[in-house]
Design a protein around this motif. Structure first.
Motif, PDB file in Angstrom:
ATOM      1  N   LYS A   1       0.862  -1.077   0.129  1.00 15.00           N
ATOM      2  CA  LYS A   1      -0.197   0.279  -0.177  1.00 15.00           C
ATOM      3  C   LYS A   1       0.882   1.329  -0.054  1.00 15.00           C
ATOM      4  O   LYS A   1       0.302   1.864  -0.551  1.00 15.00           O
ATOM      5  CB  LYS A   1      -0.598   0.208   1.314  1.00 15.00           C
ATOM      6  N   THR A   2       1.847   0.789   0.972  1.00 19.32           N
ATOM      7  CA  THR A   2       2.705   2.161   0.900  1.00 19.32           C
ATOM      8  C   THR A   2       3.330   2.535  -0.630  1.00 19.32           C
ATOM      9  O   THR A   2       3.642   3.932  -1.033  1.00 19.32           O
ATOM     10  CB  THR A   2       4.128   1.917   1.536  1.00 19.32           C
TER      11      THR A   2
ATOM     12  N   ASN B   1       0.664   4.017  -2.638  1.00 16.47           N
ATOM     13  CA  ASN B   1       0.559   5.436  -2.397  1.00 16.47           C
ATOM     14  C   ASN B   1       1.239   5.781  -3.322  1.00 16.47           C
ATOM     15  O   ASN B   1       1.152   7.174  -3.544  1.00 16.47           O
ATOM     16  CB  ASN B   1       0.366   5.910  -0.801  1.00 16.47           C
ATOM     17  N   HIS B   2       2.845   5.546  -3.230  1.00 17.80           N
ATOM     18  CA  HIS B   2       3.701   6.752  -3.853  1.00 17.80           C
ATOM     19  C   HIS B   2       3.731   6.730  -5.072  1.00 17.80           C
ATOM     20  O   HIS B   2       3.877   7.762  -5.622  1.00 17.80           O
ATOM     21  CB  HIS B   2       5.218   6.193  -3.170  1.00 17.80           C
TER      22      HIS B   2
ATOM     23  N   ASP C   1       1.172   6.470  -6.595  1.00 16.30           N
ATOM     24  CA  ASP C   1       0.420   7.901  -6.767  1.00 16.30           C
ATOM     25  C   ASP C   1       0.204   8.953  -6.651  1.00 16.30           C
ATOM     26  O   ASP C   1       0.045   9.675  -7.664  1.00 16.30           O
ATOM     27  CB  ASP C   1      -1.199   6.923  -5.760  1.00 16.30           C
ATOM     28  N   GLN C   2       0.702   9.497  -5.938  1.00 19.92           N
ATOM     29  CA  GLN C   2       1.894  10.783  -5.788  1.00 19.92           C
ATOM     30  C   GLN C   2       2.627  11.207  -7.187  1.00 19.92           C
ATOM     31  O   GLN C   2       1.342  12.327  -7.695  1.00 19.92           O
ATOM     32  CB  GLN C   2       2.574  10.760  -4.462  1.00 19.92           C
TER      33      GLN C   2
END
Length: 81
Positions: free
Chosen positions: A8-9, A12-13, A15-16
Motif C-alpha cells: 500500500k505504501t 500510494n507513492h 499514486d503521488q
C-alpha cells in the motif's frame, strides 16, 4: 498484514508520482525545468512499478517480498516496454 501495508505504501507513492505527472501535463507547455521534472517522475515511476512487481513475484514464489529493492534508474530504464 505487513505485506499489504508495504504494498500500500508503494502504491500510494506511485499514486503521488502519477498525480505530479498529471499536474505537469495539465500545464500544457512545459518549461525546461518542468520537462526535467517530468523525466525524473517517469523514471521514478518505472522504479516503483518495478519494485511492486518484484514484491509480488517474490511473494508468489514463497519468498519474502521485503527482499525486493528499488533498482537504479539505468537498470529499469533499459527494460523493454
Amino acid at each position: 498484514m505487513a505485506k499489504e501495508n508495504k504494498d500500500k505504501t508503494v502504491l500510494n507513492h506511485i499514486d503521488q508520482l502519477v498525480k505530479g505527472e498529471e499536474r505537469l501535463y495539465a500545464k500544457g507547455k512545459l518549461s525546461v525545468d518542468d520537462q526535467k521534472h517530468l523525466t525524473e517522475l517517469k523514471v521514478e515511476l518505472d522504479q516503483y512499478w518495478d519494485l511492486l512487481r518484484q514484491r509480488r513475484a517474490l511473494e508468489e514464489f514463497g519468498e519474502n517480498p521485503d527482499k525486493a529493492k528499488k533498482r537504479p534508474a539505468k537498470i529499469v530504464e533499459n527494460y523493454e516496454q
